[in-house]
Design an enzyme around this catalytic site. Structure first.
Site, mmCIF file in Angstrom:
data_model
loop_
_atom_site.group_PDB
_atom_site.id
_atom_site.type_symbol
_atom_site.label_atom_id
_atom_site.label_comp_id
_atom_site.label_asym_id
_atom_site.label_seq_id
_atom_site.Cartn_x
_atom_site.Cartn_y
_atom_site.Cartn_z
ATOM 1 N N SER A 125 -26.557 -15.785 -14.041
ATOM 2 C CA SER A 125 -26.294 -14.411 -14.474
ATOM 3 C C SER A 125 -25.919 -14.353 -15.945
ATOM 4 C CB SER A 125 -25.154 -13.829 -13.633
ATOM 5 O OG SER A 125 -24.688 -12.622 -14.165
ATOM 6 N N THR A 127 -23.607 -12.750 -16.918
ATOM 7 C CA THR A 127 -22.146 -12.652 -16.975
ATOM 8 C C THR A 127 -21.529 -13.894 -17.622
ATOM 9 O OG1 THR A 127 -21.929 -13.586 -14.748
ATOM 10 C CG2 THR A 127 -21.938 -11.197 -14.916
ATOM 11 N N TYR A 150 -16.191 -14.180 -9.799
ATOM 12 C CA TYR A 150 -17.650 -14.188 -9.605
ATOM 13 C C TYR A 150 -18.340 -14.819 -10.807
ATOM 14 C CZ TYR A 150 -22.432 -12.640 -10.026
ATOM 15 O OH TYR A 150 -23.795 -12.624 -10.247
ATOM 16 N N LYS A 154 -20.644 -18.635 -11.399
ATOM 17 C CA LYS A 154 -21.946 -18.861 -12.029
ATOM 18 C C LYS A 154 -21.830 -19.922 -13.130
ATOM 19 C CE LYS A 154 -24.272 -16.144 -9.414
ATOM 20 N NZ LYS A 154 -25.179 -16.746 -8.401
ATOM 21 N N ASN A 180 -29.915 -7.136 -15.462
ATOM 22 C CA ASN A 180 -29.613 -6.126 -14.437
ATOM 23 C C ASN A 180 -30.852 -5.744 -13.646
ATOM 24 O OD1 ASN A 180 -27.600 -5.886 -16.758
ATOM 25 N ND2 ASN A 180 -26.582 -4.706 -15.159
ATOM 26 N N ASP A 299 -15.540 -4.352 -18.256
ATOM 27 C CA ASP A 299 -16.919 -4.003 -18.609
ATOM 28 C C ASP A 299 -17.181 -4.309 -20.083
ATOM 29 O OD1 ASP A 299 -17.753 -3.180 -16.156
ATOM 30 O OD2 ASP A 299 -17.658 -1.034 -16.565
#
Length: 338
Positions: A125, A127, A150, A154, A180, A299
């Site tokens: 990801s 992220t 989370y 990853k 996304n 975010d």
């Protein structure tokens, strides 16, 4: 070849199964159906004319993983999607996420290292980058401290794969860091099926459009972006599925330059939340009810991919536009509510 897809009944997994079957691979799915349904098998077979083999069990059960690989000793490649993926839930249930996302990965890799040759694609990801220092984000961007358990799974997952590949030259792996995923298969036979309240923007938009939700909350409009809302790289799920197949073929055909590689998978274009809403209003031909609320903690402001490596080294490129992806998501939403 026989390919194992873990989490193959999920959103991205099911679309990848379709792409694998359509070029002639035999697919075996493992899924515990904790966030999916066996109904997805019907959708897959309606598209491809072939129902994949399916085994329902939890990959946290080591004995069942061992038994599976002993029965299917001709598995040529593994695409590993099975994982818990809600950022908010991971903050509340960190041990669940570490167990489900990392222990299962280890069990699969332990079986693959026994083989003479193995090809492994990991669902990673963007992220891992956090709020990147520079945009667009290249694969050389620093991996930042994770903002959630989370995200950390990853990062650690990638490290585990890199470490085992460094001592097992016969194990070849690619981590795909994707942005996304949105949309649905153009047939509307499969798509995103979030359980409960959607955590992702597009299914919340389509559920609001169909009347399932009263209105959409837009988290913040004072970001340093052109319209003040957060910017993300939205990629059609079918494009993303094709990237997994191309990555797997790269390993099977031994076109990889090292036995562990990383690729960003995105469109290379950032779209704001308001732009995504406008895309929905365009394809649905009606306004969407939404309100601006406070930002969510954690975010990032903007994240979109530099796709040069995926385009030129992997040989993959996203083809669908935001409007095309949104139209497929809306078609899917209308079908499942009809």
């Amino acid at each position: 070849m026989k390919i194992l897809v873990t989490g193959g009944l999920g959103f991205i997994g099911s679309h990848t199964v379709v792409e694998l079957q359509q070029i002639g691979h035999d697919v075996v799915i493992i899924d515990n159906c904790s966030n999916s349904s066996t109904e997805v098998l019907k959708g897959i077979s309606n598209i491809t004319g072939k129902t994949p083999l399916f085994e329902e069990f939890d990959l946290r059960d080591k004995s069942k993983v061992q038994d599976f690989f002993s029965r299917h000793n001709d598995i040529a490649g593994v695409i590993h999607f099975a994982a818990s993926k809600a950022v908010g839930e991971s903050v509340k249930e960190p041990l669940l996420y570490y167990e489900n996302n990392l222990v299962t990965l280890i069990y699969i890799l332990q079986e693959l290292q026994k083989k003479e040759k193995a090809s492994f694609i990991f669902s990673s990801s963007c992220t891992v980058y956090g709020q990147a220092d520079e945009l667009p984000i290249t694969e050389n961007a620093p991996v930042k401290p994770a903002a959630s358990p989370y995200g950390n799974t990853k990062q650690v997952g990638e490290e585990i794969i890199r470490d085992i590949c460094s001592i097992q030259p016969h194990l070849n792996a690619i981590s795909l860091r994707y942005f996304n995923p949105i949309g649905a298969h153009p047939t509307a036979e499969i798509g995103e099926l979030p359980l409960g309240v959607p955590a992702n923007l597009v299914p919340f938009i389509t559920q609001t459009g169909i009347g399932l939700r009263e209105e959409l909350s837009v988290f913040g409009n004072d970001y340093p972006t052109p319209d003040g809302t957060a910017v993300r790289d939205y990629i059609h799920v079918v494009d993303l599925a094709k990237a997994h197949v191309i990555a797997l073929e790269r390993l099977i055909k031994e076109n990889n330059t090292s036995n562990y590689e990383v690729f960003n998978v995105g469109t290379g274009t950032g779209s704001s939340v308001l732009e995504v809403i406008k895309s929905y209003e365009k394809v649905a031909n009606k306004p969407l009810k939404y309100k601006i609320v406070d930002k969510r903690e954690g975010d990032v402001t903007a994240a979109y991919a530099d796709t040069d490596k995926a385009n030129n080294v992997l040989g993959w490129k996203a083809e669908s536009t935001l409007d095309e992806a949104m139209a497929s998501a809306w078609k899917w939403e209308q079908k499942i509510r009809s």
